[in-house]
Design a protein around this motif. Structure first.
Motif, PDB file in Angstrom:
ATOM      1  N   ASP A  75     -25.107   8.162 -29.961  1.00  0.00           N
ATOM      2  CA  ASP A  75     -25.117   8.728 -31.309  1.00  0.00           C
ATOM      3  C   ASP A  75     -24.617  10.168 -31.306  1.00  0.00           C
ATOM      4  O   ASP A  75     -24.047  10.624 -32.299  1.00  0.00           O
ATOM      5  N   ARG A  76     -24.859  10.861 -30.200  1.00  0.00           N
ATOM      6  CA  ARG A  76     -24.389  12.245 -30.050  1.00  0.00           C
ATOM      7  C   ARG A  76     -23.915  12.463 -28.620  1.00  0.00           C
ATOM      8  O   ARG A  76     -24.437  11.850 -27.692  1.00  0.00           O
ATOM      9  N   ILE A  77     -22.955  13.359 -28.483  1.00  0.00           N
ATOM     10  CA  ILE A  77     -22.553  13.835 -27.162  1.00  0.00           C
ATOM     11  C   ILE A  77     -22.470  15.354 -27.219  1.00  0.00           C
ATOM     12  O   ILE A  77     -21.852  15.920 -28.126  1.00  0.00           O
ATOM     13  N   ALA A  78     -23.129  16.009 -26.279  1.00  0.00           N
ATOM     14  CA  ALA A  78     -22.997  17.453 -26.112  1.00  0.00           C
ATOM     15  C   ALA A  78     -22.013  17.685 -24.966  1.00  0.00           C
ATOM     16  O   ALA A  78     -22.212  17.165 -23.866  1.00  0.00           O
ATOM     17  N   LEU A  79     -20.953  18.427 -25.237  1.00  0.00           N
ATOM     18  CA  LEU A  79     -19.923  18.719 -24.239  1.00  0.00           C
ATOM     19  C   LEU A  79     -20.011  20.202 -23.890  1.00  0.00           C
ATOM     20  O   LEU A  79     -19.410  21.049 -24.547  1.00  0.00           O
ATOM     21  N   PHE A  80     -20.777  20.505 -22.856  1.00  0.00           N
ATOM     22  CA  PHE A  80     -21.012  21.890 -22.478  1.00  0.00           C
ATOM     23  C   PHE A  80     -20.025  22.336 -21.397  1.00  0.00           C
ATOM     24  O   PHE A  80     -19.607  21.535 -20.562  1.00  0.00           O
ATOM     25  N   GLY A  81     -19.700  23.612 -21.414  1.00  0.00           N
ATOM     26  CA  GLY A  81     -18.964  24.192 -20.306  1.00  0.00           C
ATOM     27  C   GLY A  81     -19.944  24.587 -19.210  1.00  0.00           C
ATOM     28  O   GLY A  81     -20.955  25.240 -19.488  1.00  0.00           O
ATOM     29  N   TYR A  82     -19.672  24.158 -17.984  1.00  0.00           N
ATOM     30  CA  TYR A  82     -20.553  24.520 -16.874  1.00  0.00           C
ATOM     31  C   TYR A  82     -20.649  26.038 -16.763  1.00  0.00           C
ATOM     32  O   TYR A  82     -19.638  26.740 -16.692  1.00  0.00           O
ATOM     33  N   ALA A  83     -21.873  26.538 -16.744  1.00  0.00           N
ATOM     34  CA  ALA A  83     -22.118  27.977 -16.617  1.00  0.00           C
ATOM     35  C   ALA A  83     -22.395  28.301 -15.150  1.00  0.00           C
ATOM     36  O   ALA A  83     -23.480  27.996 -14.643  1.00  0.00           O
ATOM     37  N   HIS A  84     -21.416  28.883 -14.488  1.00  0.00           N
ATOM     38  CA  HIS A  84     -21.562  29.214 -13.064  1.00  0.00           C
ATOM     39  C   HIS A  84     -22.136  30.625 -12.954  1.00  0.00           C
ATOM     40  O   HIS A  84     -21.432  31.619 -13.134  1.00  0.00           O
ATOM     41  N   VAL A  85     -23.443  30.691 -12.696  1.00  0.00           N
ATOM     42  CA  VAL A  85     -24.140  31.985 -12.659  1.00  0.00           C
ATOM     43  C   VAL A  85     -24.974  32.076 -11.370  1.00  0.00           C
ATOM     44  O   VAL A  85     -26.206  32.182 -11.417  1.00  0.00           O
ATOM     45  N   PRO A  86     -24.337  32.035 -10.204  1.00  0.00           N
ATOM     46  CA  PRO A  86     -25.091  32.025  -8.942  1.00  0.00           C
ATOM     47  C   PRO A  86     -25.914  33.284  -8.713  1.00  0.00           C
ATOM     48  O   PRO A  86     -26.861  33.252  -7.916  1.00  0.00           O
ATOM     49  N   TRP A  87     -25.599  34.382  -9.402  1.00  0.00           N
ATOM     50  CA  TRP A  87     -26.413  35.591  -9.278  1.00  0.00           C
ATOM     51  C   TRP A  87     -27.775  35.400  -9.948  1.00  0.00           C
ATOM     52  O   TRP A  87     -28.729  36.084  -9.622  1.00  0.00           O
ATOM     53  N   MET A  88     -27.859  34.437 -10.894  1.00  0.00           N
ATOM     54  CA  MET A  88     -29.126  34.119 -11.541  1.00  0.00           C
ATOM     55  C   MET A  88     -29.778  32.876 -10.935  1.00  0.00           C
ATOM     56  O   MET A  88     -30.996  32.795 -10.850  1.00  0.00           O
ATOM     57  N   LYS A  89     -28.965  31.913 -10.549  1.00  0.00           N
ATOM     58  CA  LYS A  89     -29.442  30.640 -10.008  1.00  0.00           C
ATOM     59  C   LYS A  89     -28.861  30.456  -8.605  1.00  0.00           C
ATOM     60  O   LYS A  89     -27.767  29.907  -8.437  1.00  0.00           O
ATOM     61  N   GLU A 136      -7.767  26.158 -16.911  1.00  0.00           N
ATOM     62  CA  GLU A 136      -8.076  24.736 -16.727  1.00  0.00           C
ATOM     63  C   GLU A 136      -9.301  24.336 -17.534  1.00  0.00           C
ATOM     64  O   GLU A 136      -9.355  23.226 -18.076  1.00  0.00           O
ATOM     65  N   ARG A 137     -10.278  25.212 -17.628  1.00  0.00           N
ATOM     66  CA  ARG A 137     -11.477  24.906 -18.419  1.00  0.00           C
ATOM     67  C   ARG A 137     -11.106  24.670 -19.887  1.00  0.00           C
ATOM     68  O   ARG A 137     -11.607  23.738 -20.523  1.00  0.00           O
ATOM     69  N   LEU A 138     -10.238  25.521 -20.435  1.00  0.00           N
ATOM     70  CA  LEU A 138      -9.846  25.354 -21.835  1.00  0.00           C
ATOM     71  C   LEU A 138      -9.102  24.040 -22.029  1.00  0.00           C
ATOM     72  O   LEU A 138      -9.360  23.308 -22.996  1.00  0.00           O
ATOM     73  N   VAL A 139      -8.188  23.721 -21.117  1.00  0.00           N
ATOM     74  CA  VAL A 139      -7.451  22.459 -21.218  1.00  0.00           C
ATOM     75  C   VAL A 139      -8.418  21.278 -21.171  1.00  0.00           C
ATOM     76  O   VAL A 139      -8.315  20.329 -21.958  1.00  0.00           O
ATOM     77  N   GLN A 140      -9.385  21.331 -20.257  1.00  0.00           N
ATOM     78  CA  GLN A 140     -10.367  20.255 -20.150  1.00  0.00           C
ATOM     79  C   GLN A 140     -11.171  20.107 -21.439  1.00  0.00           C
ATOM     80  O   GLN A 140     -11.371  18.992 -21.943  1.00  0.00           O
ATOM     81  N   SER A 141     -11.642  21.219 -21.972  1.00  0.00           N
ATOM     82  CA  SER A 141     -12.487  21.149 -23.165  1.00  0.00           C
ATOM     83  C   SER A 141     -11.707  20.616 -24.358  1.00  0.00           C
ATOM     84  O   SER A 141     -12.235  19.809 -25.143  1.00  0.00           O
ATOM     85  N   GLN A 142     -10.462  21.033 -24.515  1.00  0.00           N
ATOM     86  CA  GLN A 142      -9.671  20.577 -25.657  1.00  0.00           C
ATOM     87  C   GLN A 142      -9.281  19.110 -25.509  1.00  0.00           C
ATOM     88  O   GLN A 142      -9.291  18.354 -26.491  1.00  0.00           O
ATOM     89  N   MET A 143      -8.938  18.706 -24.288  1.00  0.00           N
ATOM     90  CA  MET A 143      -8.623  17.297 -24.052  1.00  0.00           C
ATOM     91  C   MET A 143      -9.833  16.420 -24.348  1.00  0.00           C
ATOM     92  O   MET A 143      -9.732  15.381 -25.025  1.00  0.00           O
ATOM     93  N   ALA A 144     -11.007  16.837 -23.846  1.00  0.00           N
ATOM     94  CA  ALA A 144     -12.229  16.059 -24.055  1.00  0.00           C
ATOM     95  C   ALA A 144     -12.580  15.992 -25.541  1.00  0.00           C
ATOM     96  O   ALA A 144     -12.986  14.938 -26.036  1.00  0.00           O
ATOM     97  N   LEU A 172     -18.804  32.365 -18.846  1.00  0.00           N
ATOM     98  CA  LEU A 172     -17.553  32.470 -19.572  1.00  0.00           C
ATOM     99  C   LEU A 172     -17.665  31.892 -20.966  1.00  0.00           C
ATOM    100  O   LEU A 172     -18.405  30.930 -21.213  1.00  0.00           O
ATOM    101  N   ALA A 173     -16.895  32.468 -21.900  1.00  0.00           N
ATOM    102  CA  ALA A 173     -16.947  32.053 -23.306  1.00  0.00           C
ATOM    103  C   ALA A 173     -16.334  30.669 -23.517  1.00  0.00           C
ATOM    104  O   ALA A 173     -16.581  30.040 -24.541  1.00  0.00           O
ATOM    105  N   VAL A 174     -15.516  30.184 -22.601  1.00  0.00           N
ATOM    106  CA  VAL A 174     -14.908  28.850 -22.740  1.00  0.00           C
ATOM    107  C   VAL A 174     -15.232  28.060 -21.478  1.00  0.00           C
ATOM    108  O   VAL A 174     -15.061  28.586 -20.371  1.00  0.00           O
TER     109      VAL A 174
END
Length: 451
Positions: free
Chosen positions: A233-247, A263-271, A449-451
Motif C-alpha cells: 500500500d505504501r513504499i518509503a524510498l529512503f536515501g541511505y544515511a552514511h554517518v559512521p561518526w554517529m553509528k 549516482e545517488r540522484l540517478v538511483q533515486s530518480q530512476m526508482a 547528504l540531502a539526496v
C-alpha cells in the motif's frame, strides 16, 4: 546526466537535516526536564487526540546500515527488564494526563519490536488499554523484521489490533544484503506479507533504500520490481544515511563501495519513475502510496504531515514518545528520553520518567516549523499557509520571495504570490527548506547528504 544537473548536485546535495522536527534534535537541551513535561501533559485539552510511539531498542542482529537507536542482544532477559521500565513510564504519563485525551494511533518501532514474545506483546497492549482511552478505530502499526517472526508472534500482533505493518526490505540483491548484514529473501518477505494479510492487516508498507554499498541502477530496479510484486500500500524510498561518526557499526561498510552523490540522484530518480509507473502516487520527496491509501488522500486534501516517522496522515494534537531515546511532540515543544536503554531503565525505575532534554517552541519556531513542514509536504508556501502568523508570516513569505528572486538555478520560483519549489528543485527540497532554518550552523552536528 547533463552538466547543469551535475552543477546542481554539487551546489545542493550537501549534508542537511531530514527535518522530521524543527528545531532538529541536536538543538534540544537539558533545560527541558520532567517537571516541564508533566506541566505540558497536564495542559493538554480533555478532547486532545494523542499518538503514541513506543520504542523497543533491541535487535537480535545488527544491520550495518542502521541509523536507529538500537542495541544488539542474543538474550531476551535485557528486553524483559526493559519492558518493566516501559510499563512504569506508561503509568507515569497516564497519571500526568489524568484521563485527558484519546489515543488515535499507536506505533511500535525499534530496533525490532517483533522480537517481543507473544506474552509480552499482549501484556503491553493490556497496559496501554488500562492507561489510556484508545479510539476503537485507532491505527496500530509496527516495524517488522521478517527474521523474528513465527506463528505465535503473528497471532499476537493480530490480537494486539494491528492495522498497518511496515517491513524493512532495503534491497533484495544478495551482495548488497551481505554488505549491510541484512539477509532477507524475497520469498521470506512474501510469506510475512501473506501472513499479515491473512490476519486482517489492511495496509502493508515497505522500506527501501538507495545509495547502499554495491547498489546499481540495475540492482535497485530489480528490487523495486520485486517490491511492487508484493502489492504494498505504501513504499518509503529512503536515501541511505552514511554517518559512521554517529553509528560506528557503519564502519563495517566500505566507503569505496558506496555510490557517489551523482549516482545517488540517478538511483533515486530512476526508482521514483519506476514506482510511479507501478501505479503508486508520489508523496513528498521519499514516499509513494496507492491512490486509495490514506496517505495519498491526505496529500490530495492538504492534510499531509511530517513527524519523526516521516510522512504521515496522523493529525494527532500530541505525539507521546515512550521508551529509550523516544521523542515526544506537544503543542509547547519537544521532549526526548535518555538514549541508553540501561540509563533509561534506571531513571524510570527511580522516578517513573526519563526525560533527558527537549525544546520549548517560540512563536517564531512554530512559524518556521510550519513553513518547513509545508515545503516538504507540498513543495510550495502560500500566503494562506502563513496567514495565521500575522506580520511574522508575511515577513517569512517575503524572505521566501527574496530566495526565489535571487535563484539562478531554477530550483525555486514565485507563482501567483506563492513560493514554489520547481520540478528541477524537488530532489533538493531538504537543502532548500534548510534556507529557513535559523538554527542550522549553530551546532557541530554532522548530517547526511540531502539526496
Amino acid at each position: 546526466m547533463t552538466e547543469s544537473t551535475d552543477d546542481l548536485i554539487e551546489r545542493y546535495s550537501y549534508p542537511v537535516p531530514r527535518y522530521t522536527s524543527y528545531p532538529t534534535a541536536p538543538h534540544f537541551h537539558a533545560g527541558i526536564n520532567a517537571k516541564t513535561y508533566a506541566r505540558w501533559l497536564s495542559h493538554l485539552p480533555a478532547d486532545a487526540s494523542i499518538s503514541l510511539y513506543l520504542h523497543v531498542p533491541y535487535c537480535d542482529r545488527l544491520c550495518w546500515f542502521c541509523g536507529c537507536n538500537t542495541k544488539h542482544t542474543l538474550r531476551y532477559e535485557p528486553v524483559a527488564e526493559y519492558l518493566k521500565a516501559l510499563h512504569l513510564e506508561i503509568d507515569w504519563v497516564s497519571r500526568q494526563l489524568g484521563g485527558r485525551g484519546q489515543v488515535t494511533a499507536i506505533h511500535l518501532g525499534g530496533g525490532s519490536p517483533t522480537l517481543l514474545t507473544p506474552v509480552d506483546l499482549l501484556a503491553l497492549k493490556t497496559k496501554l488499554t488500562a492507561s489510556f482511552k484508545i479510539a476503537t478505530d485507532a491505527e496500530i502499526s509496527i516495524e517488522i523484521d521478517p527474521n523474528d517472526l513465527d506463528g505465535g508472534r503473528y497471532d499476537a500482533m493480530a490480537q494486539f489490533g494491528l492495522t498497518r505493518a511496515s517491513l524493512g526490505v532495503q534491497d533484495f540483491d544478495p551482495q548488497v544484503q551481505r554488505a549491510i548484514n541484512r539477509q532477507q529473501t524475497l520469498e521470506q518477505t512474501y510469506a510475512v506479507v501473506e501472513a499479515m494479510r491473512r490476519r486482517g492487516v489492511r495496509s502493508i508498507n515497505l522500506d527501501l533504500l538507495y545509495g547502499l554499498p554495491f547498489q546499481s541502477e540495475t540492482r535497485l530496479a530489480r528490487t523495486i520490481d520485486a517490491g511492487l510484486g508484493l502489492d504494498p500500500d505504501r513504499i518509503a524510498l529512503f536515501g541511505y544515511a552514511h554517518v559512521p561518526w554517529m553509528k560506528p557499526h557503519q564502519k563495517m561498510i566500505p566507503d569505496s563501495a558506496l555510490p557517489d552523490r551523482h549516482e545517488r540522484l540517478v538511483q533515486s530518480q530512476m526508482a521514483a519513475q519506476q514506482l510511479k509507473a507501478g501505479g503508486l502516487t508520489p508523496i513528498g520527496f521519499d514516499h509513494f502510496a496507492k491512490p486509495s491509501d490514506s496517505l495519498a488522500e491526505a496529500a490530495r486534501n492538504g492534510r499531509l504531515r511530517r513527524n519523526f516517522q516521516g510522512y504521515t496522515d496522523d493529525a494527532a494534537d500530541a505525539l507521546i514518545g515512550l521508551g529509550a531515546s523516544s521523542i515526544g511532540s506537544l503543542p509547547q515543544g519537544y521532549v526526548q528520553n535518555i538514549s541508553g536503554s540501561g540509563d533509561y531503565s534506571k531513571a524510570v525505575l527511580a522516578s517513573g520518567v526519563a526525560i533527558a532534554k527537549g525544546f520549548a517552541l517560540s512563536s517564531s519556531d512554530k512559524l518556521r516549523r510550519h513553513a518547513i513542514e509545508t515545503l516538504l509536504c507540498t513543495f510550495r508556501l502560500t500566503a494562506r499557509d502563513v496567514a495565521g502568523y500575522g506580520a511574522a508570516g508575511r515577513a517569512l513569505l517575503r524572505e521566501a520571495e527574496a530566495i526565489a528572486m535571487t535563484d539562478q538555478d531554477g530550483v525555486t520560483t514565485m507563482q501567483d504570490g506563492s513560493f514554489v519549489i520547481t520540478e528541477r528543485g524537488r530532489p533538493f527540497v531538504r537543502a532548500i527548506a534548510a534556507r529557513f532554518d535559523t538554527y542550522l550552523g549553530s551546532s557541530t552536528t554532522r548530517h547526511s547528504l540531502a539526496v
